[in-house]
Design a protein around this motif. Sequence first.
Motif: not given
Length: 143
Positions: A24-30, A47-54
């Motif tokens: 999955p293409s996610g943003k590097l946080v730290s 888009g129906g996604k209520r929680r972030p994916s981490r």
Amino acid sequence: MAQRSIIGTILKNFINSFKVLQKPSGKLVSTDFLGNKYFEIPADPQGGKRRPSRWFDPATKDDFQQEIPAEWEAWLRNRRADPPTEDEIKASYALMLLKKKNAAALESKTPSGAPTQAIKGMESFPQYGDEYEMMAGKKQFKE
């Protein structure tokens, strides 16, 4: 007619199992001091996604006994909204080291050969002196 759809579904799933899965293409946080990298895909309520994916990528891929700081684990499990700062992690790490040092000092004070037997019942409660009663009307110590 039902058999065709079942066989078709099985065949389609079998063919899809050979496709290469993309990360999955996610943003590097730290990145933490252990070398773990933390990523996030933000929530999208439209888009129906209520929680972030981490998730995190461990520093050593083959080690299954991963160690992550408690603050990062809370962030991964969505118990905290913002990722932890370096100051928070350093303070927590210093506290952990202090507790380990104090535990080692306490362990060194107790004799190693002394059996540690658990005391059960009324004897496990602290005893303070003659002026206090264990039960109403009865003295704590025998006279």
